[in-house]
Design a protein around this motif. Sequence first.
Motif, PDB file in Angstrom:
ATOM      1  N   HIS A   7       0.840  -1.201   0.000  1.00 41.48           N
ATOM      2  CA  HIS A   7       0.000   0.000   0.000  1.00 41.48           C
ATOM      3  C   HIS A   7       0.870   1.244   0.000  1.00 41.48           C
ATOM      4  O   HIS A   7       1.124   1.868   1.025  1.00 41.48           O
ATOM      5  N   TYR A 137      -0.245  -0.629   9.491  1.00 37.32           N
ATOM      6  CA  TYR A 137      -1.258  -1.599   9.083  1.00 37.32           C
ATOM      7  C   TYR A 137      -0.725  -3.023   9.038  1.00 37.32           C
ATOM      8  O   TYR A 137      -1.482  -3.982   9.122  1.00 37.32           O
ATOM      9  N   SER A 206      -6.754   3.035  -2.067  1.00 39.57           N
ATOM     10  CA  SER A 206      -6.527   1.995  -1.053  1.00 39.57           C
ATOM     11  C   SER A 206      -5.472   2.440  -0.048  1.00 39.57           C
ATOM     12  O   SER A 206      -5.530   2.074   1.133  1.00 39.57           O
ATOM     13  N   THR A 210      -6.336   2.584   3.867  1.00 39.34           N
ATOM     14  CA  THR A 210      -5.528   1.807   4.808  1.00 39.34           C
ATOM     15  C   THR A 210      -4.936   2.682   5.892  1.00 39.34           C
ATOM     16  O   THR A 210      -5.005   2.361   7.085  1.00 39.34           O
ATOM     17  N   HIS A 211      -4.388   3.822   5.517  1.00 39.58           N
ATOM     18  CA  HIS A 211      -3.619   4.624   6.468  1.00 39.58           C
ATOM     19  C   HIS A 211      -4.471   5.513   7.359  1.00 39.58           C
ATOM     20  O   HIS A 211      -3.975   5.985   8.394  1.00 39.58           O
TER      21      HIS A 211
END
Length: 290
Positions: A7, A137, A206, A210-211
Amino acid sequence: MQRFWYHSPVRFYQTQEELSDMTNPQNTQFFGVKDSYPLELGVFHRFLIPNYQNDVDTTELELFLVNSKDNYIPCEFGFSNGKIFRVTFISSDQLNGQFQIRKKTGETIFYSNCVKFIDSTDSKGRKYIRIATKHLYNKNLFAYGESNFEWMVTNLPAYCLGQFSVDSEVSNIRTGGHNSPTPKDTYIDEVVSYEFIGKGDSNILSFIQTHISNKEFYIDGTKRTATEKVDADEFAMIGKMKFANQKDKDGLNIILNEDEIFDDAVKYVLANEQKTIAYIDNTNALIETK
Protein backbone atom coordinates in the motif's frame (compact mmCIF):
# COMPACT_ATOMS: atom_id res chain seq x y z
CA MET A 1 2.75 -13.89 -8.17
CA GLN A 2 2.15 -11.28 -5.48
CA ARG A 3 3.37 -12.14 -1.98
CA PHE A 4 1.92 -9.14 -0.15
CA TRP A 5 -0.11 -5.96 -0.69
CA TYR A 6 2.15 -2.96 -1.05
CA HIS A 7 0.00 0.00 0.00
CA SER A 8 2.16 2.79 -1.35
CA PRO A 9 1.95 4.99 -4.46
CA VAL A 10 5.70 4.45 -5.01
CA ARG A 11 6.74 0.82 -4.63
CA PHE A 12 10.26 -0.66 -4.60
CA TYR A 13 10.88 -4.20 -5.85
CA GLN A 14 14.03 -6.24 -6.38
CA THR A 15 13.35 -7.06 -10.02
CA GLN A 16 11.80 -5.45 -13.08
CA GLU A 17 9.68 -8.57 -13.53
CA GLU A 18 7.82 -7.86 -10.29
CA LEU A 19 6.88 -4.42 -11.58
CA SER A 20 5.72 -5.72 -14.96
CA ASP A 21 3.79 -8.71 -13.59
CA MET A 22 0.25 -7.99 -14.77
CA THR A 23 -1.16 -10.80 -12.62
CA ASN A 24 -0.57 -8.38 -9.73
CA PRO A 25 -3.53 -5.96 -9.81
CA GLN A 26 -1.38 -3.21 -8.27
CA ASN A 27 0.68 -3.14 -11.47
CA THR A 28 -2.28 -2.77 -13.82
CA GLN A 29 -3.31 0.71 -12.75
CA PHE A 30 -3.27 4.06 -14.53
CA PHE A 31 -0.11 5.46 -12.91
CA GLY A 32 2.37 3.36 -14.86
CA VAL A 33 4.87 3.81 -17.65
CA LYS A 34 2.52 5.95 -19.77
CA ASP A 35 1.48 8.18 -16.88
CA SER A 36 4.13 8.40 -14.16
CA TYR A 37 3.19 8.99 -10.52
CA PRO A 38 3.57 12.72 -9.61
CA LEU A 39 5.90 13.77 -6.76
CA GLU A 40 6.21 17.35 -5.52
CA LEU A 41 9.33 19.32 -6.35
CA GLY A 42 11.68 20.63 -3.67
CA VAL A 43 10.35 18.77 -0.62
CA PHE A 44 11.35 15.68 1.30
CA HIS A 45 9.70 12.39 0.42
CA ARG A 46 10.09 9.28 2.56
CA PHE A 47 8.97 5.83 1.48
CA LEU A 48 9.29 2.54 3.31
CA ILE A 49 10.67 -0.69 1.91
CA PRO A 50 8.96 -3.90 3.13
CA ASN A 51 10.80 -6.35 5.34
CA TYR A 52 10.95 -8.98 2.62
CA GLN A 53 14.11 -9.87 0.70
CA ASN A 54 15.52 -6.49 1.77
CA ASP A 55 18.90 -7.74 3.03
CA VAL A 56 21.85 -5.64 1.86
CA ASP A 57 25.56 -6.40 2.10
CA THR A 58 26.57 -2.72 2.03
CA THR A 59 25.24 0.61 3.25
CA GLU A 60 27.08 2.44 0.45
CA LEU A 61 24.05 2.93 -1.78
CA GLU A 62 22.92 5.62 -4.23
CA LEU A 63 19.56 6.60 -5.73
CA PHE A 64 19.09 7.34 -9.42
CA LEU A 65 16.08 8.36 -11.50
CA VAL A 66 16.58 6.62 -14.82
CA ASN A 67 15.15 7.63 -18.20
CA SER A 68 17.35 8.27 -21.21
CA LYS A 69 20.14 8.95 -18.73
CA ASP A 70 20.97 8.35 -15.07
CA ASN A 71 19.92 11.28 -12.85
CA TYR A 72 21.50 11.28 -9.40
CA ILE A 73 18.93 12.04 -6.64
CA PRO A 74 20.04 13.38 -3.22
CA CYS A 75 18.93 10.77 -0.71
CA GLU A 76 19.35 9.05 2.65
CA PHE A 77 18.68 5.39 3.46
CA GLY A 78 17.60 3.74 6.69
CA PHE A 79 19.27 0.46 7.69
CA SER A 80 18.75 -1.94 10.57
CA ASN A 81 20.36 -5.34 11.19
CA GLY A 82 21.71 -5.59 7.66
CA LYS A 83 18.42 -4.66 6.01
CA ILE A 84 17.18 -1.55 4.20
CA PHE A 85 13.84 -0.22 5.41
CA ARG A 86 13.41 3.28 3.99
CA VAL A 87 14.57 5.83 1.45
CA THR A 88 14.35 9.61 1.84
CA PHE A 89 14.97 11.91 -1.11
CA ILE A 90 14.41 15.37 -2.56
CA SER A 91 14.64 16.84 -6.06
CA SER A 92 14.55 20.42 -7.30
CA ASP A 93 14.55 19.38 -10.96
CA GLN A 94 11.55 18.35 -13.06
CA LEU A 95 12.59 14.81 -13.84
CA ASN A 96 10.73 11.66 -14.74
CA GLY A 97 11.70 8.02 -14.90
CA GLN A 98 12.17 4.99 -12.69
CA PHE A 99 13.99 4.97 -9.36
CA GLN A 100 16.90 2.58 -9.05
CA ILE A 101 18.75 1.95 -5.79
CA ARG A 102 22.30 0.95 -6.64
CA LYS A 103 25.46 -0.14 -4.97
CA LYS A 104 28.59 1.95 -5.53
CA THR A 105 29.66 -0.77 -7.96
CA GLY A 106 26.70 0.14 -10.20
CA GLU A 107 24.60 -2.97 -9.42
CA THR A 108 20.88 -2.18 -9.10
CA ILE A 109 19.26 -3.86 -6.10
CA PHE A 110 15.81 -2.18 -6.15
CA TYR A 111 13.55 -0.76 -8.88
CA SER A 112 10.45 1.42 -8.51
CA ASN A 113 7.41 2.15 -10.62
CA CYS A 114 7.68 5.25 -12.83
CA VAL A 115 7.52 8.69 -11.20
CA LYS A 116 7.87 12.34 -12.18
CA PHE A 117 8.73 15.44 -10.15
CA ILE A 118 6.34 18.34 -10.76
CA ASP A 119 5.09 21.60 -9.34
CA SER A 120 1.51 20.61 -8.56
CA THR A 121 0.24 24.20 -8.18
CA ASP A 122 -2.99 24.59 -10.13
CA SER A 123 -4.53 27.70 -11.69
CA LYS A 124 -6.17 28.62 -8.36
CA GLY A 125 -2.93 28.33 -6.40
CA ARG A 126 -3.76 25.02 -4.73
CA LYS A 127 -1.15 22.29 -4.41
CA TYR A 128 -1.31 18.53 -3.87
CA ILE A 129 -1.90 17.62 -0.25
CA ARG A 130 1.00 16.38 1.89
CA ILE A 131 0.53 13.18 3.85
CA ALA A 132 2.46 12.02 6.91
CA THR A 133 1.50 8.69 8.43
CA LYS A 134 2.95 5.95 10.59
CA HIS A 135 2.93 2.65 8.73
CA LEU A 136 1.03 0.50 11.25
CA TYR A 137 -1.26 -1.60 9.08
CA ASN A 138 1.17 -4.55 8.89
CA LYS A 139 3.56 -4.68 11.83
CA ASN A 140 5.44 -7.72 10.55
CA LEU A 141 6.18 -6.24 7.14
CA PHE A 142 7.86 -3.02 8.30
CA ALA A 143 10.46 -2.02 10.91
CA TYR A 144 9.27 -0.97 14.37
CA GLY A 145 11.06 0.34 17.41
CA GLU A 146 13.62 2.14 15.24
CA SER A 147 13.92 5.92 15.13
CA ASN A 148 11.53 7.31 12.48
CA PHE A 149 11.40 3.97 10.64
CA GLU A 150 7.62 3.94 10.80
CA TRP A 151 6.91 7.24 9.05
CA MET A 152 5.95 7.64 5.42
CA VAL A 153 5.81 11.24 4.21
CA THR A 154 4.94 12.33 0.68
CA ASN A 155 2.29 14.07 -1.38
CA LEU A 156 -0.84 12.55 -2.84
CA PRO A 157 -2.56 13.81 -6.00
CA ALA A 158 -5.43 15.44 -4.11
CA TYR A 159 -6.60 18.98 -3.46
CA CYS A 160 -8.28 20.79 -0.63
CA LEU A 161 -11.04 22.62 -2.49
CA GLY A 162 -11.87 24.93 0.41
CA GLN A 163 -14.95 22.91 1.33
CA PHE A 164 -15.43 22.64 5.08
CA SER A 165 -18.31 22.15 7.46
CA VAL A 166 -19.18 21.44 11.08
CA ASP A 167 -20.74 18.19 12.24
CA SER A 168 -22.42 18.46 15.62
CA GLU A 169 -24.10 16.02 17.96
CA VAL A 170 -26.39 17.56 20.56
CA SER A 171 -28.05 15.71 23.44
CA ASN A 172 -30.89 17.72 25.00
CA ILE A 173 -32.66 17.61 28.37
CA ARG A 174 -35.73 19.35 29.78
CA THR A 175 -35.50 21.00 33.19
CA GLY A 176 -37.94 22.86 35.38
CA GLY A 177 -40.97 21.79 33.38
CA HIS A 178 -40.06 24.06 30.47
CA ASN A 179 -41.23 23.12 27.00
CA SER A 180 -37.97 24.12 25.27
CA PRO A 181 -35.03 21.70 25.56
CA THR A 182 -31.62 22.63 27.00
CA PRO A 183 -28.36 21.23 25.55
CA LYS A 184 -26.85 18.58 27.82
CA ASP A 185 -23.89 17.33 25.77
CA THR A 186 -22.54 18.79 22.57
CA TYR A 187 -19.86 17.42 20.27
CA ILE A 188 -18.55 19.45 17.35
CA ASP A 189 -16.21 18.23 14.58
CA GLU A 190 -14.56 20.55 12.09
CA VAL A 191 -14.69 18.69 8.79
CA VAL A 192 -12.60 19.36 5.67
CA SER A 193 -13.28 17.78 2.28
CA TYR A 194 -10.56 16.64 -0.12
CA GLU A 195 -10.76 15.51 -3.71
CA PHE A 196 -8.38 12.71 -4.70
CA ILE A 197 -7.26 12.39 -8.30
CA GLY A 198 -7.38 8.64 -8.72
CA LYS A 199 -7.53 8.35 -12.51
CA GLY A 200 -8.79 4.82 -11.94
CA ASP A 201 -5.73 3.95 -9.81
CA SER A 202 -6.86 1.95 -6.80
CA ASN A 203 -3.38 2.28 -5.27
CA ILE A 204 -4.16 5.89 -4.31
CA LEU A 205 -7.57 5.22 -2.81
CA SER A 206 -6.53 1.99 -1.05
CA PHE A 207 -3.50 3.80 0.42
CA ILE A 208 -5.78 6.39 2.01
CA GLN A 209 -8.32 3.81 3.15
CA THR A 210 -5.53 1.81 4.81
CA HIS A 211 -3.62 4.62 6.47
CA ILE A 212 -6.56 6.49 7.95
CA SER A 213 -6.69 3.60 10.42
CA ASN A 214 -3.42 4.89 11.90
CA LYS A 215 -3.56 7.00 15.04
CA GLU A 216 -0.82 9.21 13.57
CA PHE A 217 -2.21 10.56 10.30
CA TYR A 218 -1.60 14.11 9.08
CA ILE A 219 -2.74 16.11 6.07
CA ASP A 220 -0.76 19.28 5.36
CA GLY A 221 0.75 19.13 8.85
CA THR A 222 -2.55 18.87 10.76
CA LYS A 223 -3.63 15.69 12.54
CA ARG A 224 -6.88 14.41 11.07
CA THR A 225 -9.15 11.41 11.15
CA ALA A 226 -11.54 10.22 8.46
CA THR A 227 -15.25 10.61 9.09
CA GLU A 228 -16.33 8.36 6.23
CA LYS A 229 -15.07 5.95 3.62
CA VAL A 230 -13.84 7.28 0.33
CA ASP A 231 -16.70 8.04 -2.04
CA ALA A 232 -15.60 6.67 -5.41
CA ASP A 233 -16.78 4.23 -8.02
CA GLU A 234 -14.64 1.24 -8.89
CA PHE A 235 -12.97 2.94 -11.86
CA ALA A 236 -13.53 6.53 -10.79
CA MET A 237 -11.21 9.28 -11.98
CA ILE A 238 -11.63 11.14 -8.68
CA GLY A 239 -12.76 10.38 -5.15
CA LYS A 240 -13.94 12.63 -2.33
CA MET A 241 -13.31 12.16 1.36
CA LYS A 242 -13.99 14.10 4.57
CA PHE A 243 -11.61 14.43 7.51
CA ALA A 244 -12.07 15.94 10.99
CA ASN A 245 -9.37 17.91 12.80
CA GLN A 246 -8.04 16.36 16.00
CA LYS A 247 -7.61 18.66 19.01
CA ASP A 248 -5.16 18.85 21.90
CA LYS A 249 -6.12 19.54 25.53
CA ASP A 250 -6.25 23.28 24.82
CA GLY A 251 -8.64 22.89 21.91
CA LEU A 252 -6.01 23.63 19.28
CA ASN A 253 -5.36 21.57 16.18
CA ILE A 254 -2.55 19.05 16.64
CA ILE A 255 0.32 20.09 14.39
CA LEU A 256 3.13 17.88 13.07
CA ASN A 257 6.77 18.92 13.38
CA GLU A 258 8.35 17.40 10.28
CA ASP A 259 11.79 18.59 11.38
CA GLU A 260 11.73 15.89 14.06
CA ILE A 261 10.86 13.20 11.52
CA PHE A 262 13.63 14.20 9.13
CA ASP A 263 16.18 15.11 11.77
CA ASP A 264 18.17 11.92 11.19
CA ALA A 265 18.12 12.46 7.41
CA VAL A 266 19.25 16.07 7.64
CA LYS A 267 22.28 14.99 9.67
CA TYR A 268 23.46 13.07 6.64
CA VAL A 269 25.25 14.93 3.88
CA LEU A 270 23.47 14.76 0.55
CA ALA A 271 25.50 14.72 -2.65
CA ASN A 272 24.23 16.56 -5.68
CA GLU A 273 25.06 15.71 -9.27
CA GLN A 274 28.42 17.47 -9.01
CA LYS A 275 29.19 15.42 -5.88
CA THR A 276 29.77 18.52 -3.75
CA ILE A 277 28.42 18.29 -0.23
CA ALA A 278 24.94 19.70 0.34
CA TYR A 279 22.61 19.99 3.31
CA ILE A 280 18.90 20.70 3.65
CA ASP A 281 17.81 23.83 5.53
CA ASN A 282 14.42 24.44 7.14
CA THR A 283 12.99 25.67 3.84
CA ASN A 284 13.82 22.33 2.22
CA ALA A 285 16.30 24.07 -0.10
CA LEU A 286 19.58 22.42 -1.03
CA ILE A 287 22.43 24.42 0.49
CA GLU A 288 25.75 23.65 -1.17
CA THR A 289 28.91 23.74 0.87
CA LYS A 290 32.52 23.13 -0.01
